[in-house]
Design an enzyme around this catalytic site. Sequence first.
Site, PDB file in Angstrom:
ATOM      1  N   ILE A  53       0.899  -1.148   0.000  1.00 33.98           N
ATOM      2  CA  ILE A  53       0.000   0.000   0.000  1.00 33.98           C
ATOM      3  C   ILE A  53       0.943   1.203   0.000  1.00 33.98           C
ATOM      4  O   ILE A  53       1.429   1.631   1.039  1.00 33.98           O
ATOM      5  CB  ILE A  53      -0.921   0.020   1.226  1.00 33.98           C
ATOM      6  CG1 ILE A  53      -1.643  -1.319   1.393  1.00 33.98           C
ATOM      7  CG2 ILE A  53      -1.920   1.172   1.118  1.00 33.98           C
ATOM      8  CD1 ILE A  53      -2.574  -1.685   0.256  1.00 33.98           C
ATOM      9  N   PRO A  54       1.259   1.769  -1.173  1.00 36.61           N
ATOM     10  CA  PRO A  54       2.464   2.604  -1.344  1.00 36.61           C
ATOM     11  C   PRO A  54       2.338   4.051  -0.860  1.00 36.61           C
ATOM     12  O   PRO A  54       2.373   4.996  -1.649  1.00 36.61           O
ATOM     13  CB  PRO A  54       2.692   2.541  -2.859  1.00 36.61           C
ATOM     14  CG  PRO A  54       1.314   2.398  -3.425  1.00 36.61           C
ATOM     15  CD  PRO A  54       0.565   1.533  -2.453  1.00 36.61           C
ATOM     16  N   CYS A  55       2.264   4.221   0.450  1.00 33.87           N
ATOM     17  CA  CYS A  55       2.217   5.574   1.005  1.00 33.87           C
ATOM     18  C   CYS A  55       3.539   6.311   0.792  1.00 33.87           C
ATOM     19  O   CYS A  55       3.596   7.541   0.929  1.00 33.87           O
ATOM     20  CB  CYS A  55       1.842   5.544   2.481  1.00 33.87           C
ATOM     21  SG  CYS A  55       2.837   4.456   3.505  1.00 33.87           S
ATOM     22  N   HIS A  56       4.615   5.587   0.442  1.00 31.28           N
ATOM     23  CA  HIS A  56       5.898   6.241   0.182  1.00 31.28           C
ATOM     24  C   HIS A  56       5.859   7.072  -1.103  1.00 31.28           C
ATOM     25  O   HIS A  56       6.769   7.864  -1.349  1.00 31.28           O
ATOM     26  CB  HIS A  56       7.020   5.191   0.085  1.00 31.28           C
ATOM     27  CG  HIS A  56       6.827   4.181  -1.005  1.00 31.28           C
ATOM     28  ND1 HIS A  56       5.997   3.093  -0.867  1.00 31.28           N
ATOM     29  CD2 HIS A  56       7.354   4.083  -2.255  1.00 31.28           C
ATOM     30  CE1 HIS A  56       6.022   2.367  -1.972  1.00 31.28           C
ATOM     31  NE2 HIS A  56       6.842   2.953  -2.829  1.00 31.28           N
TER      32      HIS A  56
END
Length: 293
Positions: free
Chosen positions: A259-262
Amino acid sequence: MSTVIAQQQNYQRIAQAIRYLSAKQQKQPSLAELAAHVGVSEFHLQRIFTEWVGLSPKQFLQFLTKENAKRLLRSNSVMEAALACGLSGSSRLHDLMIKTERVTPGEYRRMGAGLQIRYGSCPSLFGYCFIAVNHRGLCKLAFFDDADDEASLLLELQQEWAAAELIRDDSRATALYEQVFGAVSKSPSSSQGLFQAPSHSVVVLLKGSEFQMQVWQALMAIPLGEVCSYQQLAESMGMPSSARAVASAIARNNIAYLIPCHRVIRGTGEFSEYRWGADRKRAMLLHEHSMGS
């Protein structure tokens, strides 16, 4: 020494190099200065940096500048297309066939009562990886650097699933890491490291409010190696006045990388802080940038 452990050590060196270049970018340090700071030869540093991110240290300086970040933020067409049509292409992260399920209201209320959760740690491409899984799917994925950080992640897991039975199982964590990320190999036509997609889907179990679920699903539509601002993400969800709430939901994401919050940065172009470390955030983006190039 295993390939994964060697990769983890290289990550530590690259993270140190990233910190130095970020702090000294106005002075444009030479490769010799950077190698001396990291404590390896110029040849070795150039090789592992380029293999890892597909960019030289000099190119990284250009990538990291605020002007480049602002340029990415102004390019909305890729983001809009991804949100409208989904991702495509062999290098896209979600070709790994990630499936998401949400915790049922009953499971939420029971706080995991009757559930058995296996957790553990293993070396990874981005430092050490902490993974937890139950019979429904992967319920936590995080990164850390030392024993104190690992203890904090275990405490988080205990609080998130207060009534569940937690069992330490590092071998299971290692197997899950390989399932999630696949093997790391060398492309015959390139010197960079590439992910090989797993042969079957990875199920991620999400636990959050309806709004948090919407935010996390929107995160998964951001293309590999690209970035957007909190405001842009809120606008893509049809909620332009909810940027702060979106940022809060992102901060509560328990599934790192998948879940690419970066991929979300400040509207000013700053990379800002990251739950699992700003250096790690930069390393992830650079690695993805090389995969998609």
